[in-house]
Design a protein around this motif. Structure first.
Motif, PDB file in Angstrom:
ATOM      1  N   ASN A   1      60.583  30.114  -0.473  1.00  0.00           N
ATOM      2  CA  ASN A   1      59.641  31.010  -1.128  1.00  0.00           C
ATOM      3  C   ASN A   1      59.089  32.021  -0.144  1.00  0.00           C
ATOM      4  O   ASN A   1      59.199  31.850   1.065  1.00  0.00           O
ATOM      5  CB  ASN A   1      58.455  30.230  -1.722  1.00  0.00           C
ATOM      6  CG  ASN A   1      58.890  29.143  -2.669  1.00  0.00           C
ATOM      7  OD1 ASN A   1      59.294  28.082  -2.234  1.00  0.00           O
ATOM      8  ND2 ASN A   1      58.810  29.396  -3.954  1.00  0.00           N
TER       9      ASN A   1
ATOM     10  N   PRO B   1      57.863  36.212   1.068  1.00  0.00           N
ATOM     11  CA  PRO B   1      58.560  37.420   1.531  1.00  0.00           C
ATOM     12  C   PRO B   1      59.158  37.314   2.922  1.00  0.00           C
ATOM     13  O   PRO B   1      60.144  37.985   3.222  1.00  0.00           O
ATOM     14  CB  PRO B   1      57.446  38.483   1.497  1.00  0.00           C
ATOM     15  CG  PRO B   1      56.169  37.706   1.658  1.00  0.00           C
ATOM     16  CD  PRO B   1      56.395  36.397   0.964  1.00  0.00           C
TER      17      PRO B   1
ATOM     18  N   ARG C   1      62.812  36.293   2.798  1.00  0.00           N
ATOM     19  CA  ARG C   1      63.677  36.956   1.830  1.00  0.00           C
ATOM     20  C   ARG C   1      65.009  37.390   2.456  1.00  0.00           C
ATOM     21  O   ARG C   1      66.076  37.131   1.880  1.00  0.00           O
ATOM     22  CB  ARG C   1      62.965  38.151   1.198  1.00  0.00           C
ATOM     23  CG  ARG C   1      63.774  38.792   0.066  1.00  0.00           C
ATOM     24  CD  ARG C   1      63.165  40.102  -0.389  1.00  0.00           C
ATOM     25  NE  ARG C   1      61.789  39.970  -0.803  1.00  0.00           N
ATOM     26  CZ  ARG C   1      60.770  40.579  -0.215  1.00  0.00           C
ATOM     27  NH1 ARG C   1      60.974  41.347   0.857  1.00  0.00           N
ATOM     28  NH2 ARG C   1      59.543  40.431  -0.658  1.00  0.00           N
TER      29      ARG C   1
ATOM     30  N   ASP D   1      65.423  36.953 -10.816  1.00  0.00           N
ATOM     31  CA  ASP D   1      64.457  36.857  -9.713  1.00  0.00           C
ATOM     32  C   ASP D   1      64.927  37.700  -8.531  1.00  0.00           C
ATOM     33  O   ASP D   1      65.815  37.299  -7.773  1.00  0.00           O
ATOM     34  CB  ASP D   1      64.293  35.390  -9.295  1.00  0.00           C
ATOM     35  CG  ASP D   1      63.258  35.205  -8.192  1.00  0.00           C
ATOM     36  OD1 ASP D   1      62.656  36.212  -7.770  1.00  0.00           O
ATOM     37  OD2 ASP D   1      63.069  34.060  -7.754  1.00  0.00           O
TER      38      ASP D   1
ATOM     39  N   GLU E   1      63.306  38.300  -5.895  1.00  0.00           N
ATOM     40  CA  GLU E   1      62.867  37.707  -4.639  1.00  0.00           C
ATOM     41  C   GLU E   1      63.833  36.631  -4.147  1.00  0.00           C
ATOM     42  O   GLU E   1      63.763  36.210  -2.997  1.00  0.00           O
ATOM     43  CB  GLU E   1      61.472  37.091  -4.805  1.00  0.00           C
ATOM     44  CG  GLU E   1      60.372  38.099  -5.023  1.00  0.00           C
ATOM     45  CD  GLU E   1      60.072  38.910  -3.780  1.00  0.00           C
ATOM     46  OE1 GLU E   1      60.288  38.406  -2.675  1.00  0.00           O
ATOM     47  OE2 GLU E   1      59.613  40.055  -3.927  1.00  0.00           O
TER      48      GLU E   1
ATOM     49  N   PHE F   1      63.951  33.461  -4.942  1.00  0.00           N
ATOM     50  CA  PHE F   1      63.284  32.196  -4.647  1.00  0.00           C
ATOM     51  C   PHE F   1      64.204  31.036  -5.022  1.00  0.00           C
ATOM     52  O   PHE F   1      64.831  31.040  -6.081  1.00  0.00           O
ATOM     53  CB  PHE F   1      61.988  32.066  -5.444  1.00  0.00           C
ATOM     54  CG  PHE F   1      60.825  32.809  -4.845  1.00  0.00           C
ATOM     55  CD1 PHE F   1      60.988  33.694  -3.795  1.00  0.00           C
ATOM     56  CD2 PHE F   1      59.547  32.621  -5.345  1.00  0.00           C
ATOM     57  CE1 PHE F   1      59.916  34.377  -3.252  1.00  0.00           C
ATOM     58  CE2 PHE F   1      58.459  33.294  -4.810  1.00  0.00           C
ATOM     59  CZ  PHE F   1      58.640  34.181  -3.763  1.00  0.00           C
TER      60      PHE F   1
ATOM     61  N   THR G   1      53.044  36.465  -5.172  1.00  0.00           N
ATOM     62  CA  THR G   1      54.418  36.572  -5.671  1.00  0.00           C
ATOM     63  C   THR G   1      54.775  35.382  -6.546  1.00  0.00           C
ATOM     64  O   THR G   1      55.450  35.530  -7.565  1.00  0.00           O
ATOM     65  CB  THR G   1      55.406  36.675  -4.494  1.00  0.00           C
ATOM     66  OG1 THR G   1      55.050  37.790  -3.685  1.00  0.00           O
ATOM     67  CG2 THR G   1      56.826  36.851  -4.984  1.00  0.00           C
TER      68      THR G   1
END
Length: 499
Positions: free
Chosen positions: A200, A202, A205, A281, A283, A285, A459
């Motif tokens: 999880n 940023p 990422r 998603d 991001e 995750f 987020t």
């Protein structure tokens, strides 16, 4: 580069020296040694093979992981006719222990052991870049690793070397995994024990994208007890074990769970990859379901709305107190406005100001602080941090403007997430309904299934699904009418709302 032949070292005070060294070095290098039971479990995750195996143990330590792999091979559980092992270990005081561990497996022509006393990151990045001054590392078919856990500074030699190799990451453990992936041949297998934090947020990422673009996730193992995987080393972050396949075609993912590193109560379930990584998603995750059954939030067709659908935004509280220290005040005074911390919210109530609070209660309202403040109004806030002992991960409250009198603005400290409409307050019923929804058992259970950390980021809240704006408003009106609210009441009302 220095290669050491396998040799036995036998000083009488070796055990005492090793113990002292371990305490000193683990903080310097971020190094924690793998318990034997965990190492054996990690080795058991590799599928049987054949032919020639080239095994990488990056950050080998005293050789626990290599030993577990070789134990399984010698017992006939892997099927390779020959293994060539590269065991990287930078800490020279561990080399005698590593040598002693690996010597017992012999070198009868079917096993070649190279102990490489060098920095794995520099050796790997030089090889990947084709440096003229460093030998090229032949691709590995297998990698097993418990990498060091330590952050890298943005301008450190490691970070610069990684960046030149196309890898952007903030921690040594993710660097070791990324490099191991890059050095592994197609269909090669990587098994690593690492903190769950990469799933999880940023910061990781780029690392998630790097791994997901190059590998298929085959197996994830969770420890239910947060500190049992390395109980002798006071490691408090949640760890997981993952098996990746280089250039593999992604399919279902096996998720296993045990309370601790005895694996006595091991359970395993298979999940479609869409439960691990939501298709929409951005991001990326990585979510790890702990049960084969969908929870109430996943099952409900009434909980399908994003915050954007609702016209709501969520942001981290913009006031970082140590950066505006000159403008903070212990108690309210003319020219100040309320500064709200998690401590100001108790149950359904907003308590402000609080006498004897260690934190300030107010912040000056002036030209320098204006950009950090929101207009006074109704908001929903959720704490960003909870301790591992707390029963709930998401703890939401309503900001009621009547608690502050006639003030023009509010300050939200950085330990709060704030739900708002374009940096303005929400309608009262919507703010109350949102807080009630976030405080339901169903939401907490859903969040715990897919988020292993105790931090609740904006987020995370942005990626969640919610009831419609009208449904949340009805929930808020109901809540306002209740003299007392209990967990049983709000859970029952949610069930009625989404039935």
């Amino acid at each position: 580069m220095r290669r050491r032949p396998v040799a036995i070292s036998g000083r009488a005070d070796e055990a005492a020296t090793f113990k002292k060294h371990r305490c000193r070095k683990k903080s310097q290098l971020g190094q924690f040694f793998t318990p034997a039971t965990t190492a054996a479990f990690m080795a058991s995750l590799f599928p049987p093979g054949k032919g020639h195996c080239r095994l990488l143990d990056a950050g080998a330590g005293i050789g626990s992981l290599s030993a577990a792999f070789l134990d399984r091979w010698r017992s006939g559980g892997l099927g390779f006719s020959r293994i060539e092992l590269d065991a990287f270990e930078l800490d020279r005081t561990l080399i005698p222990h590593l040598s002693r561990t690996l010597t017992k497996y012999g070198c009868d022509g079917d096993l070649v052991v190279n102990i490489r006393e060098e920095d794995f990151i520099h050796a790997a990045t030089d090889s990947l870049r084709g440096s003229l001054f460093s030998p090229v590392l032949e691709s590995y078919t297998h990698a097993i690793l418990n990498p060091p856990y330590k952050k890298t500074h943005n301008d450190s030699a490691h970070r610069l070397a990684l960046r030149k190799a196309g890898i952007e990451t903030a921690n040594l453990y993710s660097a070791f995994v990324a490099l191991s992936v890059a050095l592994t041949a197609p269909r090669g297998q990587i098994v690593a024990i690492i903190p769950r934090s990469f799933c999880n947020g940023p910061y990781y990422r780029p690392f998630r994208r790097f791994v997901l673009e190059r590998t298929a996730i085959r197996h994830i193992h969770l420890f239910e007890s947060r500190n049992k995987a390395f109980k002798d080393d006071d490691v408090l972050q949640e760890n997981l074990i993952v098996r990746l396949e280089r250039n593999g075609i992604q399919g279902p993912v096996a998720v296993s769970i045990s309370t601790d590193d005895t694996f006595a109560d091991l359970t395993t379930h298979e999940h479609p990859f869409e439960r691990i990584l939501l298709p929409d998603d951005l991001e990326r995750f990585i979510r790890i379901p702990t049960s084969p059954e969908e929870d109430a939030i996943e099952r409900s067709p009434a909980i399908r709305h994003t915050l954007a659908d609702l016209g709501i935004r969520v942001s981290t509280g913009p006031v970082v107190d140590f950066r505006v220290k000159a403008h903070l005040r212990k108690t309210p005074e003319p020219g100040t406005v309320p500064l709200l911390y998690p401590a100001h919210f108790v149950g359904r109530s907003t308590m402000w100001p609080i006498e004897n609070l260690k934190k300030p209660n107010a912040i000056e309202h002036n030209g320098e602080t204006e950009r950090w403040l929101y207009p006074n109004g109704f908001y929903c806030v959720a704490r960003r941090f909870s301790s591992k002992e707390e029963k709930r991960r998401i703890i939401a409250s309503v900001v009621d403007p009547s608690a502050f009198g006639n003030v023009p603005a509010l300050g939200f400290e950085n330990h709060l997430n704030v739900f708002h409409e374009d940096k303005h307050g929400l309608p009262e019923a919507l703010a109350r309904g949102l807080a009630v929804f976030l405080n339901t058992t169903a939401v907490d259970e859903h969040f715990r299934r897919f988020n292993g950390h105790t931090q609740v980021n904006a987020t995370d809240l942005r990626l969640m699904r919610y009831p419609s704006r009208a449904a949340l408003t009805r929930l808020g009106r109901w809540a306002r009418e209740q003299e007392h609210l209990t967990q049983t009441m709000i859970d029952a009302e949610l069930a009625t709302l989404i039935a």
